[in-house]
Scaffold this motif. Structure first.
Motif, PDB file in Angstrom:
ATOM      1  N   ARG A  91       0.802  -1.231   0.000  1.00  0.00           N
ATOM      2  CA  ARG A  91       0.000   0.000   0.000  1.00  0.00           C
ATOM      3  C   ARG A  91       0.831   1.275   0.000  1.00  0.00           C
ATOM      4  NH1 ARG A  91      -5.516  -0.240   1.131  1.00  0.00           N
ATOM      5  NH2 ARG A  91      -6.273  -2.332   0.651  1.00  0.00           N
ATOM      6  N   PHE A  92       2.071   1.214   0.490  1.00  0.00           N
ATOM      7  CA  PHE A  92       2.914   2.396   0.590  1.00  0.00           C
ATOM      8  C   PHE A  92       4.004   2.355  -0.478  1.00  0.00           C
ATOM      9  CE2 PHE A  92       2.294   2.937   5.488  1.00  0.00           C
ATOM     10  CZ  PHE A  92       0.958   3.242   5.257  1.00  0.00           C
ATOM     11  N   ASN A  93       4.568   3.533  -0.776  1.00  0.00           N
ATOM     12  CA  ASN A  93       5.745   3.544  -1.639  1.00  0.00           C
ATOM     13  C   ASN A  93       6.935   3.000  -0.848  1.00  0.00           C
ATOM     14  OD1 ASN A  93       7.067   5.722  -0.165  1.00  0.00           O
ATOM     15  ND2 ASN A  93       5.639   7.125  -1.173  1.00  0.00           N
ATOM     16  N   VAL A  94       8.041   2.734  -1.538  1.00  0.00           N
ATOM     17  CA  VAL A  94       9.183   2.080  -0.909  1.00  0.00           C
ATOM     18  C   VAL A  94       9.782   2.948   0.203  1.00  0.00           C
ATOM     19  CG1 VAL A  94      11.471   1.086  -1.305  1.00  0.00           C
ATOM     20  CG2 VAL A  94       9.676   0.799  -3.002  1.00  0.00           C
ATOM     21  N   LEU A 222      -1.557  14.476  11.564  1.00  0.00           N
ATOM     22  CA  LEU A 222      -2.561  13.430  11.483  1.00  0.00           C
ATOM     23  C   LEU A 222      -3.352  13.467  10.180  1.00  0.00           C
ATOM     24  CD1 LEU A 222      -4.051  13.208  15.092  1.00  0.00           C
ATOM     25  CD2 LEU A 222      -2.732  11.481  13.879  1.00  0.00           C
ATOM     26  N   SER A 223      -3.477  14.642   9.557  1.00  0.00           N
ATOM     27  CA  SER A 223      -4.231  14.736   8.298  1.00  0.00           C
ATOM     28  C   SER A 223      -3.598  13.888   7.209  1.00  0.00           C
ATOM     29  CB  SER A 223      -4.332  16.195   7.846  1.00  0.00           C
ATOM     30  OG  SER A 223      -3.032  16.747   7.640  1.00  0.00           O
ATOM     31  N   ASP A 224      -2.255  13.835   7.179  1.00  0.00           N
ATOM     32  CA  ASP A 224      -1.568  12.988   6.196  1.00  0.00           C
ATOM     33  C   ASP A 224      -1.925  11.521   6.396  1.00  0.00           C
ATOM     34  OD1 ASP A 224      -0.304  15.149   5.073  1.00  0.00           O
ATOM     35  OD2 ASP A 224       1.569  14.881   6.169  1.00  0.00           O
ATOM     36  N   LEU A 225      -2.077  11.151   7.643  1.00  0.00           N
ATOM     37  CA  LEU A 225      -2.410   9.768   7.960  1.00  0.00           C
ATOM     38  C   LEU A 225      -3.841   9.443   7.545  1.00  0.00           C
ATOM     39  CD1 LEU A 225      -1.050   7.322   9.312  1.00  0.00           C
ATOM     40  CD2 LEU A 225      -2.137   8.018  11.440  1.00  0.00           C
ATOM     41  N   PHE A 226      -4.773  10.344   7.802  1.00  0.00           N
ATOM     42  CA  PHE A 226      -6.170  10.123   7.445  1.00  0.00           C
ATOM     43  C   PHE A 226      -6.357   9.970   5.938  1.00  0.00           C
ATOM     44  CE2 PHE A 226      -7.115  12.435  11.572  1.00  0.00           C
ATOM     45  CZ  PHE A 226      -7.475  11.284  12.236  1.00  0.00           C
ATOM     46  N   ARG A 228      -4.593   8.366   4.010  1.00  0.00           N
ATOM     47  CA  ARG A 228      -4.223   7.012   3.586  1.00  0.00           C
ATOM     48  C   ARG A 228      -5.322   5.994   3.853  1.00  0.00           C
ATOM     49  NH1 ARG A 228       1.093   6.241   1.623  1.00  0.00           N
ATOM     50  NH2 ARG A 228       2.008   8.308   1.465  1.00  0.00           N
ATOM     51  N   GLY A 229      -6.436   6.437   4.432  1.00  0.00           N
ATOM     52  CA  GLY A 229      -7.544   5.517   4.668  1.00  0.00           C
ATOM     53  C   GLY A 229      -7.352   4.639   5.891  1.00  0.00           C
ATOM     54  N   TRP A 230      -7.957   3.458   5.866  1.00  0.00           N
ATOM     55  CA  TRP A 230      -7.991   2.573   7.029  1.00  0.00           C
ATOM     56  C   TRP A 230      -6.701   1.790   7.225  1.00  0.00           C
ATOM     57  CZ3 TRP A 230      -7.039  -2.543   6.089  1.00  0.00           C
ATOM     58  CH2 TRP A 230      -7.182  -2.975   4.770  1.00  0.00           C
ATOM     59  N   TYR A 231      -5.898   1.629   6.172  1.00  0.00           N
ATOM     60  CA  TYR A 231      -4.760   0.700   6.216  1.00  0.00           C
ATOM     61  C   TYR A 231      -3.737   1.030   7.308  1.00  0.00           C
ATOM     62  CZ  TYR A 231      -1.306  -2.604   4.431  1.00  0.00           C
ATOM     63  OH  TYR A 231      -0.422  -3.640   4.307  1.00  0.00           O
ATOM     64  N   PRO A 232      -3.231   2.265   7.398  1.00  0.00           N
ATOM     65  CA  PRO A 232      -2.240   2.548   8.450  1.00  0.00           C
ATOM     66  C   PRO A 232      -2.805   2.394   9.856  1.00  0.00           C
ATOM     67  CG  PRO A 232      -2.904   4.570   7.342  1.00  0.00           C
ATOM     68  CD  PRO A 232      -3.455   3.435   6.545  1.00  0.00           C
ATOM     69  N   PHE A 233      -4.108   2.644  10.003  1.00  0.00           N
ATOM     70  CA  PHE A 233      -4.716   2.487  11.324  1.00  0.00           C
ATOM     71  C   PHE A 233      -4.797   1.008  11.705  1.00  0.00           C
ATOM     72  CE2 PHE A 233      -6.142   6.643   9.981  1.00  0.00           C
ATOM     73  CZ  PHE A 233      -6.066   7.384  11.140  1.00  0.00           C
ATOM     74  N   ALA A 234      -5.179   0.162  10.721  1.00  0.00           N
ATOM     75  CA  ALA A 234      -5.243  -1.273  10.976  1.00  0.00           C
ATOM     76  C   ALA A 234      -3.850  -1.828  11.273  1.00  0.00           C
ATOM     77  CB  ALA A 234      -5.856  -1.988   9.771  1.00  0.00           C
ATOM     78  N   PRO A 289       7.237  11.960   7.145  1.00  0.00           N
ATOM     79  CA  PRO A 289       7.093  11.831   8.606  1.00  0.00           C
ATOM     80  C   PRO A 289       5.638  11.922   9.048  1.00  0.00           C
ATOM     81  CG  PRO A 289       7.958  13.995   8.017  1.00  0.00           C
ATOM     82  CD  PRO A 289       7.970  13.176   6.760  1.00  0.00           C
ATOM     83  N   GLY A 290       4.772  12.432   8.177  1.00  0.00           N
ATOM     84  CA  GLY A 290       3.351  12.481   8.485  1.00  0.00           C
ATOM     85  C   GLY A 290       2.697  11.113   8.445  1.00  0.00           C
ATOM     86  N   ILE A 291       3.477  10.098   8.027  1.00  0.00           N
ATOM     87  CA  ILE A 291       2.978   8.719   8.035  1.00  0.00           C
ATOM     88  C   ILE A 291       3.524   7.967   9.235  1.00  0.00           C
ATOM     89  CG2 ILE A 291       2.861   6.542   6.766  1.00  0.00           C
ATOM     90  CD1 ILE A 291       1.348   8.839   5.443  1.00  0.00           C
ATOM     91  N   TYR A 292       4.864   7.838   9.300  1.00  0.00           N
ATOM     92  CA  TYR A 292       5.425   6.967  10.335  1.00  0.00           C
ATOM     93  C   TYR A 292       5.369   7.557  11.741  1.00  0.00           C
ATOM     94  CZ  TYR A 292       9.792   9.599   9.292  1.00  0.00           C
ATOM     95  OH  TYR A 292      10.738  10.582   9.076  1.00  0.00           O
ATOM     96  N   LEU A 293       5.424   8.872  11.874  1.00  0.00           N
ATOM     97  CA  LEU A 293       5.381   9.459  13.216  1.00  0.00           C
ATOM     98  C   LEU A 293       3.998   9.347  13.854  1.00  0.00           C
ATOM     99  CD1 LEU A 293       7.079  10.837  15.337  1.00  0.00           C
ATOM    100  CD2 LEU A 293       6.598  13.034  14.266  1.00  0.00           C
ATOM    101  N   PRO A 294       2.906   9.736  13.168  1.00  0.00           N
ATOM    102  CA  PRO A 294       1.582   9.560  13.784  1.00  0.00           C
ATOM    103  C   PRO A 294       1.205   8.099  13.993  1.00  0.00           C
ATOM    104  CG  PRO A 294       1.483  11.178  12.017  1.00  0.00           C
ATOM    105  CD  PRO A 294       2.823  10.522  11.913  1.00  0.00           C
ATOM    106  N   MET A 295       1.671   7.206  13.109  1.00  0.00           N
ATOM    107  CA  MET A 295       1.370   5.783  13.311  1.00  0.00           C
ATOM    108  C   MET A 295       1.972   5.292  14.621  1.00  0.00           C
ATOM    109  SD  MET A 295       1.737   4.025   9.517  1.00  0.00           S
ATOM    110  CE  MET A 295       1.492   2.366  10.150  1.00  0.00           C
ATOM    111  N   ALA A 296       3.243   5.660  14.854  1.00  0.00           N
ATOM    112  CA  ALA A 296       3.918   5.216  16.077  1.00  0.00           C
ATOM    113  C   ALA A 296       3.365   5.903  17.316  1.00  0.00           C
ATOM    114  CB  ALA A 296       5.421   5.471  15.952  1.00  0.00           C
TER     115      ALA A 296
END
Length: 318
Positions: A91-94, A222-226, A228-234, A289-296
């Motif tokens: 789902r994510f780029n490399v 968090l907006s960057d994370l939202f 991406r849909g449900w996948y990063p949250f799951a 960082p708007g992906i991996y930081l809010p996920m963690a």
């Protein structure tokens, strides 16, 4: 599962200051921690964690069991990024897949500290060398994530493999925690007492400020994370719980101590938001960082503190 302990975790200052930071963003407050102060606090936490780990390790007589524990921790940090990378790459780029994989293979010192408080509430004490295990788990995950990127990323980056590897090993955060570990190991107990007010007494206060800052940073991204849909949250919910539960079971092959097994499960379930973001900023600036930081921070950290701890502990005592 002990609901009273679950509720007690929800009142943990670490989690509450993090939530306060997120709320300040949504309330459009001008609350912020100056970048220079934020960097200092991050370095301070790493220094203290590494130093205390070295001190605890110096008090232990190296045995086969301790060596097994150290090797088990390093193995976890190297294996988790590999399998998570291939899950994320769907789902994510490399770039983002490598950064997130490194974060989830590495460890969260803040989650570790909170886990020790959880054990204290139960009147239990883990072995001091587990701090050294945590310190040693930072670097392998970063190296694994960057090597995975170099193997599966853009072909034009292949020629920079040595530079990427060098950055992953000599990154300031990684170097500080490993260097502090060695300093703590070679420092005598009497000498360590001289700086104890700095390394121990004010640690939790700086930890609270750090988490407040991380809440603010996470809230802004968090907006960057939202998007991406449900996948990063799951992923941020299920993968850490899976890692923690599996390691809580597997760790009994390495040690019989329930407290140490619980710490192993926490280390496997947590995600780094200190060393890994610092390393990715240098070695993989293309990663968001708007992906991996809010996920963690926004997903995995609260999940571990609230529902993860009781689950892992129950598996360890079975």
């Amino acid at each position: 599962m002990d609901l009273s302990l679950l509720l007690e975790n929800l009142k943990n200052p670490s989690l509450l200051f993090f939530v306060l930071g997120i709320l300040s963003v949504y309330l459009k407050s001008d609350l912020e921690i100056p970048p220079s102060s934020s960097k200092f606090i991050s370095l301070y936490l790493l220094l203290c964690i590494g130093f205390k780990g070295g001190q605890e390790l110096s008090h232990e007589t190296l045995s086969v069991n301790i060596l097994y524990c150290l090797l088990f921790g390093v193995l976890l940090a190297a294996v988790i990024p590999v399998y998570t990378f291939f899950i994320l790459k769907k789902r994510f780029n490399v770039y983002d897949a490598a950064a997130v994989a490194a974060a989830y293979g590495s460890v969260s010192a803040v989650t570790f500290v909170t886990a020790t408080n959880y054990l204290e509430l139960k009147g239990m004490q883990f072995s001091g060398y587990m701090v050294a295990v945590m310190a040693l788990m930072e670097s392998p995950a970063i190296i694994a994530g960057l090597l995975l990127f170099s193997l599966y990323g853009n072909q034009s980056n292949k020629g920079h493999n040595k530079e990427i590897l060098r950055h992953s090993i000599t990154n300031g955060s990684v170097l500080l925690i490993i260097g502090s570990l060695l300093v703590g190991y070679f420092t005598s107990t009497a000498q360590a007492e001289g700086i104890k007010p700095f390394t121990n007494d004010i640690f939790k206060g700086f930890l609270a400020i750090f988490l407040l800052d991380m809440g603010i940073v996470s809230g802004k991204k968090l907006s960057d994370l939202f998007h991406r849909g449900w996948y990063p949250f799951a992923f941020g919910l299920l993968v850490p719980l899976l890692n923690g539960c599996v390691v809580a079971f597997l760790s009994h092959f390495v040690t019989d101590d329930v407290s140490n097994r619980f710490i192993f499960s926490i280390l496997a379930a947590s995600a780094s938001y200190i060393a890994v973001p610092a390393a990715m900023k240098i070695a993989l600036p293309q990663a968001n960082p708007g992906i991996y930081l809010p996920m963690a921070l926004g997903i995995t950290f609260p999940v571990n503190i609230t529902i993860g701890f009781p689950i892992y502990y129950c598996i360890c005592v079975i």
